[in-house]
Design an enzyme around this catalytic site. Structure first.
Site, PDB file in Angstrom:
ATOM      1  N   CYS A  70       0.803  -1.231   0.000  1.00  7.09           N
ATOM      2  CA  CYS A  70       0.000   0.000   0.000  1.00  7.09           C
ATOM      3  C   CYS A  70       0.834   1.279   0.000  1.00  7.09           C
ATOM      4  CB  CYS A  70      -0.952  -0.010   1.188  1.00  7.09           C
ATOM      5  SG  CYS A  70      -2.155  -1.339   1.076  1.00  7.09           S
TER       6      CYS A  70
HETATM    7  N1  LIG Z   1      -2.750  -6.306   1.298  1.00  4.49           N
HETATM    8  C1  LIG Z   1      -3.373  -5.305   1.875  1.00  4.49           C
HETATM    9  O1  LIG Z   1      -3.218  -5.073   3.063  1.00  4.49           O
HETATM   10  C2  LIG Z   1      -4.313  -4.412   1.089  1.00  4.49           C
HETATM   11  C3  LIG Z   1      -5.154  -3.557   1.807  1.00  4.49           C
HETATM   12  C4  LIG Z   1      -6.046  -2.764   1.109  1.00  4.49           C
HETATM   13  C5  LIG Z   1      -6.077  -2.795  -0.278  1.00  4.49           C
HETATM   14  N2  LIG Z   1      -5.243  -3.625  -0.971  1.00  4.49           N
HETATM   15  C6  LIG Z   1      -5.361  -3.618  -2.423  1.00  4.49           C
HETATM   16  O2  LIG Z   1      -6.084  -4.769  -2.831  1.00  4.49           O
HETATM   17  C7  LIG Z   1      -5.582  -5.246  -4.082  1.00  4.49           C
HETATM   18  C8  LIG Z   1      -5.141  -6.685  -3.919  1.00  4.49           C
HETATM   19  O3  LIG Z   1      -4.075  -6.713  -2.976  1.00  4.49           O
HETATM   20  P1  LIG Z   1      -3.597  -8.053  -2.279  1.00  4.49           P
HETATM   21  O4  LIG Z   1      -2.681  -7.636  -1.182  1.00  4.49           O
HETATM   22  O5  LIG Z   1      -4.747  -8.924  -1.973  1.00  4.49           O
HETATM   23  O6  LIG Z   1      -2.748  -8.703  -3.470  1.00  4.49           O
HETATM   24  P2  LIG Z   1      -2.180 -10.187  -3.554  1.00  4.49           P
HETATM   25  O7  LIG Z   1      -1.012 -10.142  -4.458  1.00  4.49           O
HETATM   26  O8  LIG Z   1      -2.030 -10.767  -2.179  1.00  4.49           O
HETATM   27  O9  LIG Z   1      -3.361 -11.008  -4.250  1.00  4.49           O
HETATM   28  C9  LIG Z   1      -3.801 -10.744  -5.512  1.00  4.49           C
HETATM   29  C10 LIG Z   1      -4.125 -12.071  -6.194  1.00  4.49           C
HETATM   30  O10 LIG Z   1      -4.676 -11.770  -7.461  1.00  4.49           O
HETATM   31  C11 LIG Z   1      -4.222 -12.754  -8.382  1.00  4.49           C
HETATM   32  N3  LIG Z   1      -4.393 -12.231  -9.715  1.00  4.49           N
HETATM   33  C12 LIG Z   1      -3.598 -11.413 -10.442  1.00  4.49           C
HETATM   34  N4  LIG Z   1      -4.170 -11.132 -11.615  1.00  4.49           N
HETATM   35  C13 LIG Z   1      -5.354 -11.783 -11.655  1.00  4.49           C
HETATM   36  C14 LIG Z   1      -6.397 -11.897 -12.596  1.00  4.49           C
HETATM   37  N5  LIG Z   1      -6.355 -11.230 -13.737  1.00  4.49           N
HETATM   38  N6  LIG Z   1      -7.438 -12.685 -12.323  1.00  4.49           N
HETATM   39  C15 LIG Z   1      -7.504 -13.354 -11.136  1.00  4.49           C
HETATM   40  N7  LIG Z   1      -6.553 -13.283 -10.199  1.00  4.49           N
HETATM   41  C16 LIG Z   1      -5.490 -12.514 -10.453  1.00  4.49           C
HETATM   42  C17 LIG Z   1      -2.805 -13.031  -7.965  1.00  4.49           C
HETATM   43  O11 LIG Z   1      -2.371 -14.288  -8.425  1.00  4.49           O
HETATM   44  C18 LIG Z   1      -2.926 -12.975  -6.431  1.00  4.49           C
HETATM   45  O12 LIG Z   1      -3.163 -14.237  -5.872  1.00  4.49           O
HETATM   46  C19 LIG Z   1      -4.471  -4.293  -4.473  1.00  4.49           C
HETATM   47  O13 LIG Z   1      -5.012  -3.274  -5.278  1.00  4.49           O
HETATM   48  C20 LIG Z   1      -4.047  -3.697  -3.149  1.00  4.49           C
HETATM   49  O14 LIG Z   1      -3.479  -2.416  -3.303  1.00  4.49           O
HETATM   50  C21 LIG Z   1      -4.369  -4.446  -0.308  1.00  4.49           C
END
Ligand SMILES: NC(=O)c1ccc[n+]([C@@H]2O[C@H](COP(=O)([O-])OP(=O)(O)OC[C@H]3O[C@@H](n4cnc5c(N)ncnc54)[C@H](O)[C@@H]3O)[C@@H](O)[C@H]2O)c1
Length: 424
Positions: free
Chosen positions: A263
């Site tokens: 983030c």
């Molecule tokens: N991790 C956090 O604390 C957090 C908090 C708030 C917001 N976010 C936001 O949420 C979003 C996801 O973050 P995250 O931490 O869960 O990421 P992550 O990398 O843990 O998980 C994302 C998943 O999406 C999959 N993926 C990628 N492209 C894809 C597609 N086209 N179709 C299906 N699956 C696909 C990946 O393989 C992965 O498993 C980001 O935009 C992030 O900024 C994250």
């Protein structure tokens, strides 16, 4: 006869998507957890969770209740609600929305009239309506806000936070029109305790960026102040403690070795990029905060060098134990962790770098060229200098203070204890 349960598709089974999928199963949805990463899907199907906040027994219960992890788009057929929680990284400093685009292209052919799609990935204001909606429309032949509902709801999940979870953290919700907002709100009202509707999807998108930019800028502020305070001979930690007694108009932030995770090092730059594209000006606060926070690992490196110098030990050949690979306490997530650039700099200066992080599974860091060692008095004693990078509760401060010959504490956990070394 009871009504058949609604089908929820969660696109992206990561730190955001998996906990949401678990909660939705508990709330009676039939959940399809779609991810392009086959190995992640295989892990989930085998009942092994790679997300710290989701325990294996919770996953097992979800699988038993019908949770379907899959990488086959055909399993998305007939969904009622779809949540998109895929990565939104930076690529050469610019937003990379390719995963969001791909997710929309995957969902589009399965979109039915009356269904709801919500983007949760963090992104710049405008993405839902300008990027996601048009792809879904083109792929489905339907129209956003007319034939199906479309909205945005930022995720506020804080990995490792026991007090504020997905359930009791208020959730901002939005839709491209009134009907979409109503559908999005109705969905999240079944998932979380409190929803906070806002007027437009751009407002919801920007809310998330304000929250993270606020944190990023304030962390940079105390980091810069910590460096100056030291030169002024003032203890910044005591200053922060004193300022924190003010019951209004002040919020406590503490200095550290830099920011990490998915983030803070990324999200503010999404806003900054959008501002530059549309307004033609730089978002000065974000640029400055980036500069300061990105320079913190170098500052830590210089302090380590100076401490070793003071002991007549050259950095080259010294054994440096870095306590913490995760970017913050209580999480296994080490993406963008400041420990990585620090370790690289130390290794380039020919220090012997070893890393300790009981939260991080060795298999996930197999690509790193540093040995992972356990947290023990022997490992602490074997190091020429121990560097506290993360305040994991398992790094018992008394043990660090007693067993290490020299410490640089970048998190302030040893304050008040007798030890040889310095605090940031
Ligand atoms: N991790 C956090 O604390 C957090 C908090 C708030 C917001 N976010 C936001 O949420 C979003 C996801 O973050 P995250 O931490 O869960 O990421 P992550 O990398 O843990 O998980 C994302 C998943 O999406 C999959 N993926 C990628 N492209 C894809 C597609 N086209 N179709 C299906 N699956 C696909 C990946 O393989 C992965 O498993 C980001 O935009 C992030 O900024 C994250």
């Amino acid at each position: 006869m009871t009504a058949p349960s609604q089908v929820l598709a969660v696109i992206g089974q990561g730190y955001v998507g998996l906990p949401l999928a678990m909660r939705a199963v508990q709330q009676g949805f039939r959940v399809v957890g779609f991810d392009v990463a086959n190995e992640r899907v295989a892990e989930l199907r085998a009942g092994r969770s790679y997300v710290g906040d989701v325990h294996d027994d919770e996953l097992a219960a979800a699988l038993a209740a019908g949770f379907l992890p899959t990488s086959d788009p055909a399993d998305l057929v007939g969904f009622d609600v779809a949540i998109v929680s895929v990565p939104t990284p930076l690529h050469d400093g610019k937003p990379d929305l390719s995963a969001v685009e791909q997710a929309a292209r995957t969902l589009g052919p399965h979109l039915r009239p009356g269904a709801t799609v919500v983007l949760e990935s963090t992104t710049y204001p405008g993405t839902t309506e300008e990027l996601v909606g048009p792809i879904l429309d083109a792929e489905s032949g339907l129209r956003a806000g007319v034939d199906y509902h479309l909205g945005y709801s930022p995720e506020r999940i804080d990995p490792g936070n026991q007090q504020y979870t997905l359930i009791n953290t208020p959730k901002v919700v939005s839709g491209v029109n009134e009907a979409s907002l109503a559908a999005v709100t109705a969905f999240y009202d079944r998932i979380v305790e409190r929803t906070v509707p806002v007027a437009t999807t751009a407002e919801a998108e920007m809310t998330k960026l304000l929250e993270n930019t606020f944190r990023h800028v304030n962390i940079a502020l105390v980091n810069e102040m910590a460096m100056f305070a030291r030169q002024l001979g003032v203890d910044i930690w005591r200053v922060i403690d004193a300022a924190s007694t003010k019951p209004f108009g002040f919020m406590k932030f503490t200095p550290g070795p830099g920011v990490g995770g998915h983030c803070l090092p990324v999200d503010p730059s999404y806003l900054s990029w959008r501002v530059e594209q549309h307004v033609g000006r730089k978002f000065e606060f974000v640029e400055l905060a980036n500069d300061i926070n990105e320079a913190m690992p170098l500052h830590v490196f210089e302090r380590i060098s100076a401490l070793l110098d003071g002991q007549r030990k050259p950095l080259a050949g010294s054994r440096v134990l870095l306590l913490g690979l995760a970017y913050k306490a209580g999480t296994s997530d080490w993406r963008e962790s400041p420990t990585i650039p620090l370790a690289a700099r130390l290794a380039a200066a020919h220090a012997e770098v070893v890393v300790c992080d009981p939260h991080v599974a060795p298999v996930t860091v197999a690509s790193l060229p540093y040995p992972l060692v356990p947290f023990s008095a022997d490992e602490l004693a074997a190091a020429d200098i121990v560097v506290v990078m993360v305040d994991h509760p398992s790094f018992v401060p008394e043990t660090v203070a007693q067993s290490s010959s020299l410490v640089f504490d970048a998190k302030g956990v040893l304050r008040g204890l007798p030890f040889s070394g310095e605090v940031l």
